[in-house]
Design an enzyme around this catalytic site. Structure first.
Site, PDB file in Angstrom:
ATOM      1  N   PHE A 181     -67.891   0.726 117.630  1.00  0.00           N
ATOM      2  CA  PHE A 181     -68.659   1.420 116.191  1.00  0.00           C
ATOM      3  C   PHE A 181     -68.445   3.062 116.882  1.00  0.00           C
ATOM      4  O   PHE A 181     -68.564   3.366 115.398  1.00  0.00           O
ATOM      5  CB  PHE A 181     -70.101   1.840 116.690  1.00  0.00           C
ATOM      6  N   LYS A 212     -62.366  -7.649 113.256  1.00  0.00           N
ATOM      7  CA  LYS A 212     -63.727  -7.587 112.465  1.00  0.00           C
ATOM      8  C   LYS A 212     -64.073  -6.229 113.422  1.00  0.00           C
ATOM      9  O   LYS A 212     -64.322  -5.949 114.147  1.00  0.00           O
ATOM     10  CB  LYS A 212     -63.959  -8.426 114.224  1.00  0.00           C
ATOM     11  N   GLU A 223     -69.699  -5.058 115.138  1.00  0.00           N
ATOM     12  CA  GLU A 223     -71.874  -4.944 113.965  1.00  0.00           C
ATOM     13  C   GLU A 223     -72.599  -3.855 113.869  1.00  0.00           C
ATOM     14  O   GLU A 223     -73.472  -4.391 113.247  1.00  0.00           O
ATOM     15  CB  GLU A 223     -72.454  -6.361 114.410  1.00  0.00           C
ATOM     16  N   ARG A 224     -72.233  -2.372 114.652  1.00  0.00           N
ATOM     17  CA  ARG A 224     -73.134  -1.838 114.560  1.00  0.00           C
ATOM     18  C   ARG A 224     -72.990  -0.829 113.643  1.00  0.00           C
ATOM     19  O   ARG A 224     -74.153   0.211 113.001  1.00  0.00           O
ATOM     20  CB  ARG A 224     -73.182  -1.011 115.789  1.00  0.00           C
ATOM     21  N   SER A 232     -64.921  -1.107 125.174  1.00  0.00           N
ATOM     22  CA  SER A 232     -65.304  -0.910 126.269  1.00  0.00           C
ATOM     23  C   SER A 232     -64.870  -1.846 127.338  1.00  0.00           C
ATOM     24  O   SER A 232     -63.932  -2.533 126.591  1.00  0.00           O
ATOM     25  CB  SER A 232     -66.982  -1.096 126.604  1.00  0.00           C
ATOM     26  N   CYS A 287     -63.692   8.541 122.263  1.00  0.00           N
ATOM     27  CA  CYS A 287     -62.869   8.152 123.796  1.00  0.00           C
ATOM     28  C   CYS A 287     -62.262   9.576 124.636  1.00  0.00           C
ATOM     29  O   CYS A 287     -61.680   9.180 125.470  1.00  0.00           O
ATOM     30  CB  CYS A 287     -62.373   6.991 123.171  1.00  0.00           C
ATOM     31  N   GLU A 325     -68.166   5.909 132.442  1.00  0.00           N
ATOM     32  CA  GLU A 325     -68.398   6.942 131.258  1.00  0.00           C
ATOM     33  C   GLU A 325     -69.656   7.013 130.722  1.00  0.00           C
ATOM     34  O   GLU A 325     -69.810   6.094 130.262  1.00  0.00           O
ATOM     35  CB  GLU A 325     -67.764   6.451 130.285  1.00  0.00           C
TER      36      GLU A 325
END
Ligand code: NAD
Length: 520
Positions: free
Chosen positions: A171, A195, A198-199, A248, A303, A403
């Site tokens: 995201f 893909k 989805e957020r 993640s 990140c 994290e």
């Protein structure tokens, strides 16, 4: 001139799949050059993180739709792989110009769905755009080698595309990370299934529309939506030859294992805990400003955020000054021009971050700055958290081990550079790190001895530009070939070597030989 009639038709189809004014728009799938509405009954809500308003719905694509996308990519590959490298290059030139022209539209979508500030959202687009710009060098990047290995005998290598390749995105960079994946894959001659998270799928949908306008043919780029079922399909589908994943640790390890077990090439960029080492000889003003920006920018959801500060010796005295700089950052919604720190992605993320801050306090860390009580007028329901600084953190604490992915800086104090190096090298992640110093000798020692894939020297977020590759290492990466740059080209291609014998004259009288040819 670049806006083809085909592009306009796509746009109209896209608009026709949106919902009535009082309902959130349903995000279409993009399959075989068509924006189509999913037949699923299972829709995921996309929330504006500053308001909780539902701004879009994303489908859990059905198995039939996923099959259709895969078939479309496999079919398109038959012709796409034969297009000349110059026409693929030309499309990348047109594509980069279109992205540049639609920078504001892309950034607005990112602010609405992801929450970062408008200026930062433009940076998100720009860093992806730079990868498209680099992909315009595809003739050079895919050039092979040739050598006359014996009399009349040549060996030459060519780079060939793999086939259908998939991309699974996180995201936090809704434009940059899809752009790390499909443009280079396509330029190499592959076809793709992407893909988005989805957020926040909005930026990818705009990028798909622009790809069609740039003339990228039907089936070469497909966008599929969903969560675990869609990911499982991509990991299992025999047509998919390679998977690029960014996200993640948990999802990345799963995808790496499942994709690899199915014989696919997988590159997976995972989580991080990036340490910034502050030497006492550093330029104090520069260092503290860079530290505050890199810890709290994008609400710490990068990140490569510099989320861990390691103060060496006397530099520990600078923490009070750092607190003042962090306190001065303005928390707010991303469209407010004064905002420095936007909301985090979801109420669940906010709760998790609050929990990690509290765990630090409970385990004996000192809270120098507590952003948990922040409330933004008019945006009381937003997922806001002000810059937070924990000091006297020790390596065994949860807030150091995990994290955090929020605007929280954890500070540790050590006596020497060697101790700082030991700490960083013992951490399980190896994405990025930075040192702040005025000494060339110190910087060189750090560069040589630190075990992290991307090193900044007086540079807090050393994300390499796309003529290089993103070289996270150890616990921050699974796979062998990194994203973008020459390594990215290697990931998306296979090398074939051909050895040929063409004599200038007719063959003389040779006899059959059963020995291994040595070509002396
Ligand atoms: P995430 O892993 O939750 O989601 C990433 C993708 O994986 C999404 O498309 C999601 O649908 C899918 N997914 C999630 N859970 C899954 C599961 N159980 N099984 C199968 N698929 C699953 O990651 P996120 O929260 O969107 O992104 C944040 C993370 O990404 C952070 O850890 C951050 O460090 C990392 N990240 C790393 C880099 C890098 O280059 N190293 C860059 C950006 C983000």
């Amino acid at each position: 001139a670049r806006r083809s009639p085909v592009g306009q038709a796509h746009l109209l189809r896209l608009l026709s799949t949106t919902a009535p004014a009082n309902e959130p728009p349903k995000t279409p799938l993009y399959i075989n050059g068509e924006f189509i509405q999913s037949r699923t009954k299972d829709w995921i809500e996309v929330h504006n993180p500053a308001t909780q308003e539902v701004v879009a719905l994303v489908p859990q694509a059905t198995p039939d739709e996923l099959q259709e996308a895969s078939r479309s990519a496999a079919h398109a590959f038959k012709t796409w792989r034969k297009t000349s490298v110059l026409s693929r290059q030309r499309m990348m030139f047109d594509y980069q110009a279109l992205i540049r022209d639609h920078m504001d539209e892309l950034a607005r979508s990112i602010v609405t769905e992801q929450g970062k500030t408008f200026v930062d959202a433009k940076g998100d687009v720009l860093r992806g755009l730079q990868v498209v710009e680099a992909a315009t060098s595809i003739p050079d990047l895919t050039m092979g080698q040739r050598l006359e290995v014996a009399k009349d005998m040549d060996t030459y290598s060519i780079r060939e595309p793999l086939g259908v390749v998939a991309g699974i995105c996180p995201f936090n960079f809704p434009a940059m990370i899809p752009l790390w994946m499909f443009p280079l894959a396509i330029a190499c001659g592959n076809t793709t299934l992407i893909k988005p998270s989805e957020r926040d799928p909005g930026a990818t949908m705009i990028l798909a529309r622009l790809a069609a306008e740039a003339g990228i043919p039907a089936g070469v780029l497909n966008v599929v939506h969903g969560s675990v079922n869609t990911v499982n399909f991509l990991c299992d589908d025999p047509a998919v030859r390679a998977i690029s994943f960014v996200g993640s640790d948990h999802a990345g390890k799963y995808i790496y294992d499942r994709g690899s077990a199915n014989g696919k090439r997988v590159q997976a960029n995972l989580g991080a805990k990036n340490h910034g080492v502050i030497m006492p000889d550093a330029d104090r003003n520069h260092t503290l400003n860079q530290l505050a920006g890199a810890a709290f920018g994008a609400a710490g959801q990068r990140c490569m955020a510099l989320s861990t500060a390691v103060f060496v010796g006397e530099s520990r005295e600078w923490q009070a000054d750092l607190v003042e700089r962090a306190r001065a950052l303005k928390v707010g919604q991303g469209f407010d021009a004064d905002t420095d720190v936007g909301p985090v992605i979801s109420p669940q993320a906010l709760e998790r971050i609050h929990g990690l801050i509290q765990s630090g306090v409970d385990e004996g860390a000192e809270l120098l700055l507590d952003g948990r009580q922040v409330s933004i007028q008019g945006y009381e329901r937003g997922n806001f958290l002000g810059p937070t600084i924990l000091t006297k953190v020790r390596p065994e604490m949860r807030c150091y081990q995990e994290e955090i992915f929020g605007p929280v800086l954890v500070c540790l104090e050590v006596k020497t550079l060697d101790e700082a190096l030991e700490l960083i090298n013992a951490n399980r992640y190896g994405n990025g790190t930075a040192i702040f110093t005025r000494s060339g000798a110190t910087a060189r020692k750090f560069q040589q001895e630190v075990d992290a894939g991307q090193v900044g020297i007086n540079v807090p977020i050393p994300v390499p530009l796309p003529m290089f590759s993103f070289t996270g290492s150890r616990g921050s990466f699974l796979g062998d070939l990194n994203f973008y740059g020459r390594s990215g080209v290697s990931f998306y291609t296979n090398i074939k070597t051909i050895t040929s014998l063409w004599r200038a004259e007719d063959a003389d009288h040779t006899t059959a030989s059963v020995n291994m040819p040595t070509m002396h």
